[in-house]
Each structure stands twice: as structure tokens, then as C-alpha cells.
Design an enzyme around this catalytic site. Structure first.
Site, PDB file in Angstrom:
ATOM      1  N   GLU A  91       0.817  -1.219   0.000  1.00 16.07           N
ATOM      2  CA  GLU A  91       0.000   0.000   0.000  1.00 16.07           C
ATOM      3  C   GLU A  91       0.854   1.274   0.000  1.00 16.07           C
ATOM      4  OE1 GLU A  91      -4.099  -1.560   2.130  1.00 16.07           O
ATOM      5  OE2 GLU A  91      -2.641  -0.480   3.345  1.00 16.07           O
ATOM      6  N   GLU A  97      -6.518  -7.460  -0.857  1.00 21.38           N
ATOM      7  CA  GLU A  97      -7.046  -7.335   0.496  1.00 21.38           C
ATOM      8  C   GLU A  97      -8.514  -6.935   0.441  1.00 21.38           C
ATOM      9  OE1 GLU A  97      -5.068  -4.832   3.308  1.00 21.38           O
ATOM     10  OE2 GLU A  97      -3.072  -5.404   2.619  1.00 21.38           O
TER      11      GLU A  97
END
Length: 676
Positions: A153, A311
């Protein structure tokens, strides 16, 4: 995906983040048995393991990772092996305190969390590439490793750093962009305003906190630089991994979600072998399934085909003010909706719910309650579903409608000193996307300067405040060649340097839209105006109005009241071989839905399949068959015309298929003769 480096696993991937280092080794054996029961095929490992893999500078301990990878391989589970560079260890910051990030107010942030580094720090880059190289050298030939997971991320917590090191890196980036020509920068930034003219490159600093609003062009270049700076870290790690293992694909998890706008993912996607995304629902969103679909379509469009969901959550997350648990069947609907919108794999954060740490109240595939839980039953069921849908892998998503999405336009419009601070790029795009989603109209997303627009019948630009000449020409040419274009308000207003396009609104699109505006009239919060014309009764609009006159277009709707009563609000203009529409206001959802239904119908676009309200209809197209996904978000069930074979139940479909209440059906249908 790269043609050389593909994920060599059969069917649809299933798994999640696996953090066995948080648990004693006797738990690992139980994990393996439960993963096999759930149908897990790949897990991400090592994402936040830097401190354990490298306990001190240059000293490595791979004993734990050796055992984990060996155990996974013995149990037939692949590894998405991560570089642990999103969380540098404490020893690194004690040695290099200058690598800590500085916020725009000049405060140095501390370590003790994750992503607490300056993206421009030479010390961080050196250390990150060193640990990535050590991992690559040790595990390039390990049979468990199926994919590299670069970082985690990017930009989630440190999208920008305002320290002196970042300032120097920003100046280097600017000198490259402007050809070392300071006068070119001064022109692009309009620095004659407010005495901001620069006579020396060293005078330029990041847009730190100041007493008044910042220079828009300065801010925009800063956003571009920050995205590029993190991208340079990503590609540097990727190259280290590729040198050690040329055939293993690499990814990094994007965050194409509602509240993250730090990175220009159009620039990032081509640098990856596999595009993956993290997506989490917002508890305050009453139709979070629309956001899920929008983000899925956007990621698929950037990937140019299938992608991976890296995710998602099985239940509640831990970082919202109130973390809502998912209702019955919601986890399954969410996962299969991602597959419907192009995902060739479903993964969650995380495998086993943590008992300690900042994310201890984040849901997981194996919750705190263990296997005696509804979540576990749902996890096992989803594993079976994905196995039944294995043949869907690699199929595409045909669309005749494209929606323009541009991070530069988003960054520019959401800066201070706009005519209205109420405008939010993704909200405006979603306002247009939602009616198409409800109608079952397939959508791709495109850059404004796309060279592939002619594959679509209709292009929508709900919010394109900034557009350069290349993008404006691409959209104009699309209409000239026979396409239909619909443009939202406050579009075409500025060029790539945030300079207003003079001569009237809507700037770059005045000619093809056949209108001329001389003033914008944004509405106050809670204020609305009526609309009259070829729109539903009681039609209203809010947020924005413009004073327009027609210069070739026809008025489809006019304002019924307010200071612009009688002025055109929605227009239609034949141009070249096509048609261009302008929505100079923000119609209510019912009115916008009616307008888009007319626009799509006139453009020759039809829904995938007629379905009751609340039933999502999505199609993926394979080489030999179509896959019709039918997802009941309303909880009422439905009977939908279909012909073929229902994959989740393994039953033939003759005439129609039953979608269970709150459930999903996926029908393999034969390709139409015209599609073969």
C-alpha cells in the site's frame, strides 16, 4: 499482466495475508490444515517482517521464513512473498533519524507505526533495496514462491514528506520536467501572481503550510512528484527482484478506494506484471456495493484485463469511527462481485485475526472465535465457490461505455479556492456510474487521452475539470468520428498547468458541446433548483449551475427557478458524425438516471440483461463462453432469463435461472454467433 511473467496457478486464487511470526510454531501446523479445508491456494507472507528478517543492519535471520515457505510448499499452498519495506525497524531510524517523514506543518513524525519514512530518503532507499535483494537472492528458486509482493500500500500513510531532502528531490524532478528552464516553470506556475517568481531553483520548496492558499500549479506538480517518487521506489525494488528471478511476476497492492487519491495509478499499472488492489467498504455507505463495482471496473481497466483482489475484509475493519460487521451473505456477495468485475483471485487481510497490535479488531478469515463461527463457515463456502468458478479465470469484461477518470483532474479540482469546496471527484463520477450499474450497463474506465476510444459507443466525462490539449483532442475526435460523448459541469476549465482556458465555459469543450458560458453559479449546501423540459416531473438539481447560451446545441432541460430561470441546464449537440451532451448542473438521481437511459439508448447501448431492482448483472467473456453473474443485493431473490449451466450449483439452466434471496448465480452461456 506481462506475457512473460504470469501467475502460474490454476483457477481463481484464494487466500490472504499470512503472519505466522505473530504466533508460536505449533499454531502453524493447524493453519496449514485449516487452509486446506478452506481451499486456500496462495497467501502473502513477510509483509511486515523486516525487524525479524534483519535484526540489525546487514545481519539477516531467515530461519523463520525458511520454515514458513517450506511448510506452505509441503501443503500445496503458494507464497506471494513480500519485501517488508513498508515497516522499517527501529534500529534503522536510530541510525538514520533524517529518514523520518516531516508533515507540511514542519513536524517530524516518529517511528512506532508503519510507513514512517521519507520517500526521498537515500538511506531508506539503500536499506530497502538491500533487504529486497537479500530476500530475492535467497528465495528466487524456492518452489513455494509464485509471486513477489513489492512493499505494501504505497503512500497509505506517507504519500508526501516536506523535509529538506524531499525539497531537493522535488527540485530535481522539476528540473527534469521543465528541461532545466526556470522561466518555463515560472510560466507554467503563473508565478507573476503574488510575487512568487523564482530566480534560482533552490528557492523552490514543497507547498508547506503557509498563511494563504497555495499556488494551484505548484500544488499539482507536487502531487505528481509525490506519486512519481513512490513509483520510483516500487520499480527499483521490482528490478532487484527481477534480476534474481526473471520469471516470477511482481505486484504491489493499489488502494483504488473512495478516500485514497495520492497516486496516479494510470502511471503505475504498466510497471507491474500483475495489477492488484485492496478494497474496503465504508460503514457509512448505504450502497457500498456500488463503490465496490466502480473500483473493480477501474482496476480492471488499468490492468487491461483480469486483476487480483489482494485485500478485503471478511467482516468489520478496525480503522473507521464505527466498524460495521457484515450481514448474512454479504461477504460472499462482495467476493463474487469482485470476480464479476474482473478479479481472478480473492484475498483478505488477514488469515488469522491478531490478538495484539493496532489491527487486533480487524476481521480475518479465521476469526478470534476460531472455526466455531459464521465467518469461518462463509470462508469455507467461498473457497468451494471459487473452485466451482475456476473456468472463469482469464475471461474479460466487454463494455460499450467508457467513463473518463483522471487523477490530475481530481487533484486540481479538489484544491482550495475553487468556486465550490463541495465538489468531490469520486462522488461526481459515482453519481453517473450508479445508474449504469443499476441498469446492468457494462463500463470501462479510460484516460482522457486514450487512443482506444473508438471501441466504445459512448464516453462519459462526469468530472474533467483539468484536461490537456491531447485529451481534449482525443475526446473531440471521438465525437467527430461518430461517437456519443456526455460531459459533466465544470469540465474543460483549465489546462495541465491549472491555467483557466479563456473565452468562456466549458473551456476546452465549448465547440463540440455547442454552448457558451460566461458565469458559474455554485449552489449553497442544501440549496436546489427545479428543472423543466425533457426530464421527469419534479426534477431538481443541486451543487452547481452555470449561465449558458446555445451556440448550436438544443436545450434538453432548463432551470425552472432561481437566478438562472429559463437558462439551459442540459444540452444536446450533433457534432461531426456524433453527438455531444452537456450536463451543466448536478441532477437528482432519478433525473440523472432518466437522462443517462436516454443517452445510452440513443448511443445504441443496451443493458446486459433485464433484472429487478437490487440485482446486479455483470458479464465476463471467455474464449468459448460468456459468464453471467447475477448478485442479489436486495435480498428478495429473482428469476432471470438465461440459458446454459449454473456453475455454483452445477445445474443446467433452461429458460431462466433462480437467484436465491441475498445470493449469487453464475451462468455459463454459449457465445452468440456474432461473438465467436
Amino acid at each position: 499482466m506481462s506475457t512473460e511473467r504470469r501467475l502460474r496457478l490454476p483457477g481463481l486464487v484464494y487466500g490472504g495475508d499470512y503472519n505466522p511470526e505473530q504466533w508460536p510454531e505449533e499454531v502453524w501446523v493447524e493453519d496449514m490444515a485449516l487452509m486446506r479445508e478452506a481451499g486456500v491456494t496462495m497467501v502473502s507472507v513477510g509483509i511486515f517482517s523486516w525487524a525479524l528478517l534483519e535484526p540489525s543492519d546487514g545481519v539477516h535471520d531467515f530461519s523463520r521464513m525458511d520454515k514458513i515457505l517450506d511448510l506452505l510448499h509441503q501443503n500445496g499452498i503458494a507464497a506471494d512473498l513480500a519485501t517488508p519495506t513498508a515497516a522499517p525497524p527501529a534500529w534503522f531510524f536510530r541510525a538514520h533519524p533524517e529518514a523520518l517523514p516531516v508533515d507540511r506543518d514542519g513536524r517530524t513524525l516518529s517511528y512506532g507505526s508503519r510507513q514512517t519514512f521519507c520517500p526521498s530518503s537515500p538511506a531508506y532507499r539503500t536499506a530497502a533495496l538491500a533487504i529486497a535483494g537479500a530476500l530475492a537472492e535467497r528465495y528466487a528458486d524456492h518452489p513455494a514462491v509464485a509471486m513477489w509482493h513489492v512493499h505494501n500500500e504505497y503512500g497509505c500513510h506517507n504519500a508526501a514528506c516536506y523535509c529538506d531532502t524531499s525539497a531537493a528531490a522535488f527540485r530535481d524532478w522539476l528540473r527534469t520536467k521543465y528541461g532545466d528552464d526556470l522561466s518555463a516553470l515560472n510560466h507554467a506556475w503563473g508565478t507573476a501572481f503574488w510575487s512568487q517568481w523564482y530566480y534560482d531553483w533552490d528557492e523552490i520548496i514543497p507547498p508547506r503550510a503557509t498563511g494563504a492558499d497555495p499556488n494551484p500549479a505548484h500544488q499539482l506538480d507536487w502531487r505528481r512528484f509525490c506519486s512519481d517518487e513512490l513509483l520510483s521506489l516500487c520499480t527499483a525494488e521490482r528490478d532487484v527482484l527481477r534480476r534474481a528471478a526473471p520469471d516470477i511476476p511482481a505486484t504491489t497492492n493499489f488502494m483504488v478506494v473512495h478516500n485514497f487519491d495520492a497516486l496516479d495509478y494510470w502511471r503505475w499499472a504498466p510497471e507491474l506484471d500483475i495489477v492488484s488492489n485492496d478494497h474496503y467498504l465504508r460503514s457509512t455507505d448505504p450502497e457500498s456495493q456500488v463503490d465496490l463495482a466502480l473500483c473493480g471496473d477501474l482496476v480492471r481497466s488499468m490492468a487491461g484485463g483480469p486483476w487480483l483482489l489482494m485485500e478485503h475484509s471478511t467482516g468489520a475493519v478496525n480503522w473507521q469511527p464505527v466498524n460495521r460487521a457484515k450481514g448474512p451473505g454479504e461477504m460472499r456477495r462482495n467476493a463474487l462481485a469482485h470476480v464479476a468485475h474482473g478479479a481472478d483471485g480473492i484475498a483478505y487481510f488477514q488469515w488469522r485475526a491478531a490478538k495484539a497490535g493496532a489491527e487486533q479488531w480487524h476481521s480475518a478469515m479465521l476469526p478470534h472465535a476460531g472455526t466455531d463461527s459464521q465467518i469461518w463457515q462463509d470462508v469455507v463456502q467461498l473457497g468451494a465457490d471459487l473452485k466451482a468458478l475456476a473456468e472463469v479465470r482469464g475471461s474479460t469484461s466487454p463494455a460499450q461505455v467508457a467513463v473518463v477518470w483522471d487523477w490530475n483532474a481530481r487533484w486540481a479540482m479538489e484544491q482550495p479556492s475553487q468556486p465550490s469546496s463541495e465538489l468531490r471527484f469520486q462522488d461526481l463520477v459515482r453519481h453517473w456510474y450508479a445508474p449504469l450499474w443499476r441498469a446492468g450497463v457494462a463500463v470501462d474506465f479510460v484516460r482522457p487521452d486514450s487512443r482506444d476510444l473508438d471501441r466504445y459507443r459512448l464516453v462519459l466525462a462526469p468530472s474533467l475539470y483539468l484536461v490537456d490539449d491531447v485529451g481534449a483532442a482525443a475526446l473531440t475526435g471521438f465525437v467527430e468520428r461518430g461517437g456519443t460523448l456526455a460531459v459533466g459541469f465544470h469540465s474543460g476549465a483549465v489546462d495541465e498547468n491549472c491555467h483557466v482556458r479563456l473565452g468562456g465555459y466549458p473551456g476546452a469543450f465549448r465547440e463540440i458541446l455547442g454552448v457558451h458560458g460566461d458565469e458559474v453559479f455554485p449552489l449553497l449546501p442544501g440549496q436546489s433548483v427545479g428543472l423543466l423540459g425533457q426530464v421527469p416531473q419534479e426534477a431538481t438539481a443541486d451543487l452547481w449551475t452555470e449561465r449558458l447560451r446555445l451556440t448550436g446545441a438544443e436545450a434538453v432541460a432548463r432551470y425552472a427557478d432561481g437566478p438562472l430561470a429559463g437558462v439551459p441546464a442540459v444540452t444536446r449537440h450533433p457534432y461531426g458524425g456524433g453527438t455531444a451532451w452537456y450536463l451543466a448542473t448536478h441532477p437528482d438521481p432519478t433525473t440523472l438516471s432518466a437522462l443517462l437511459e436516454r443517452i445510452t439508448r440513443e448511443a445504441g447501448v443496451r443493458p446486459e440483461r433485464e433484472a429487478p431492482a437490487g440485482v446486479e448483472v455483470v458479464r465476463r467473456r471467455g474464449a468459448d463462453a460468456d459468464y453471467l453473474f447475477l448478485i442479489d443485493h436486495a435480498g428478495r431473490g429473482a428469476e432471470i432469463p438465461a440459458e446454459g449451466f449454473e456453475l455454483l450449483t452445477g445445474k443446467p439452466v433452461v429458460g431462466s435461472v433462480t437467484v436465491p434471496e441475498g445470493g449469487v448465480a453464475v451462468v455459463r452461456e454459449p457465445l452468440a454467433e456474432s461473438e465467436r
